[in-house]
Design a protein around this motif. Structure first.
Motif, PDB file in Angstrom:
ATOM      1  N   ALA A  29      -1.943  34.150  75.569  1.00 34.53           N
ATOM      2  CA  ALA A  29      -1.591  33.863  76.972  1.00 34.53           C
ATOM      3  C   ALA A  29      -0.299  34.612  77.288  1.00 34.53           C
ATOM      4  O   ALA A  29      -0.246  35.294  78.429  1.00 34.53           O
ATOM      5  CB  ALA A  29      -1.285  32.259  77.300  1.00 34.53           C
ATOM      6  N   ARG A  53       2.256  27.519  82.039  1.00 33.72           N
ATOM      7  CA  ARG A  53       1.533  28.079  81.249  1.00 33.72           C
ATOM      8  C   ARG A  53       1.776  27.671  79.825  1.00 33.72           C
ATOM      9  O   ARG A  53       1.045  27.425  78.905  1.00 33.72           O
ATOM     10  CB  ARG A  53       1.782  29.867  81.279  1.00 33.72           C
ATOM     11  N   TRP A  61      -0.993  25.478  77.182  1.00 27.64           N
ATOM     12  CA  TRP A  61      -1.628  26.079  75.672  1.00 27.64           C
ATOM     13  C   TRP A  61      -0.883  25.500  74.753  1.00 27.64           C
ATOM     14  O   TRP A  61      -1.546  25.425  73.801  1.00 27.64           O
ATOM     15  CB  TRP A  61      -1.388  27.894  75.844  1.00 27.64           C
ATOM     16  N   ASP A  75      -6.759  30.516  83.433  1.00 22.41           N
ATOM     17  CA  ASP A  75      -5.407  31.025  83.398  1.00 22.41           C
ATOM     18  C   ASP A  75      -5.746  32.731  83.446  1.00 22.41           C
ATOM     19  O   ASP A  75      -6.178  33.289  82.415  1.00 22.41           O
ATOM     20  CB  ASP A  75      -4.483  31.055  82.191  1.00 22.41           C
TER      21      ASP A  75
END
Length: 325
Positions: free
Chosen positions: A23, A66, A70, A121
């Motif tokens: 990510a 984010r 994750w 995402d």
């Protein structure tokens, strides 16, 4: 040039991958992995146009962050070989403006992924400048494989489907327990769903071509399915293209970070391999590197908790355990 490229893979621990690192790379951000206790910093990575996280209605709003999202995925997956996320690579079109490409990507993610209950995402990147990269602007999407339940909690990836006889009774095994099959709780990983996504993306892009009065089109089908006698191309990527051009290297440099479990400290062990007589492949070098580290750890009677090494073309994380003699 109109280009169809829609590729879906999985981010998996069994391959030494971290979804937090994935990510961070796609978004060009700095993220901390609570699972590995490591920071992945890609803030200096260029080419990231924009990023966003789209949530289905049942997902907690905190997953708009984010790092929170994750790390929650990493925490929910306990297995050492856990499958963490679906990873999409999709080519945008040079014939469209930046705004049109962003709107098209957002529409696809919203309708086809979030509409199925997936957290998405996504990050839009500029064309890869190096040979072997995607020559068009493109976007990456990461979606957790584990679904979100209506109450906002992580659900199950699979459920048991018991085998039944003709009378509807459960079939028992030799151990006296009922036999069952593990079946996915979603259709996200099915070939039919992937085919639907590919077809839907091609239809969206072609509709935009028609709207702009352009004659070019893309097709999600293979050349064989289209009845064309052409050889398909393969997206190799920058690293593979460099290896093909160079064939083999006669000089190779790796840096290693070894985390010894009994000391709690990281040590950096640099190695330089020089070969003057015969070329040696990357595979050989990787094998030699692992062997050197294992020998050093065993000789010092220490337990390697984690080995991270970086090469010019790849990044690996190996989990290695060795007991004291």
């Amino acid at each position: 040039m109109a280009l169809f490229h829609l590729h879906v893979t999985q981010v998996k621990r069994s391959a030494g991958q971290s979804v937090v690192t994935s990510a961070a790379y796609r978004a060009g951000e700095k993220l901390y992995s609570e699972y590995y206790g490591e920071v992945s910093d890609y803030t200096h990575k260029g080419g990231v146009v924009c990023t966003d996280i789209l949530l289905p209605p049942q997902a907690p709003n905190q997953y708009q962050d984010r790092a929170t999202l994750w790390n929650a995925v990493e925490k929910a997956e306990r297995g050492k070989k856990a499958q963490l996320a679906y990873s999409f690579d999709i080519a945008l079109q040079n014939e469209f403006s930046l705004e049109e490409n962003i709107a098209l990507a957002r529409q696809f993610v919203s309708e086809q992924l979030v509409g199925r209950g997936m957290i998405a995402d996504f990050a839009i990147h500029q064309p890869d400048k190096e040979d072997g990269g995607i020559p068009n602007p493109h976007f990456h999407v990461l979606c957790p494989i584990r679904p979100i339940e209506p109450d906002g909690k992580w659900g199950c990836k699979q459920r048991r489907r018991y085998r039944l006889d003709e009378d509807g009774n459960r079939i028992m095994g030799e151990d006296g327990k009922p036999l069952f099959d593990a079946v996915p709780t979603t259709d996200w990983g099915s070939p039919e769903t992937l085919e639907h996504w590919r077809e839907a993306w091609a239809a969206m892009v072609n509709a935009k071509f028609e709207e702009k009065g352009l004659t070019c089109r893309i097709d999600h089908r293979s050349y064989e399915r289209q009845g064309l006698d052409l050889l398909p191309t393969v997206h190799e990527g920058v690293a593979v293209r460099q290896m093909v051009c160079n064939d083999f290297l006669d000089r190779f440099r790796c840096s290693f970070r070894v985390d010894f479990a009994d000391s709690g400290h990281n040590k950096t062990l640099p190695f330089t391999f020089l070969f003057d007589e015969s070329p040696v492949s990357y595979t050989h070098l990787h094998t030699m590197s692992i062997g050197i580290l294992l020998f050093a750890a065993i000789f010092q009677q220490k337990v390697i908790r984690r080995v991270v090494f970086c090469t010019p073309v790849s990044y690996f994380r190996l989990l290695i355990q060795h007991p004291r003699p």
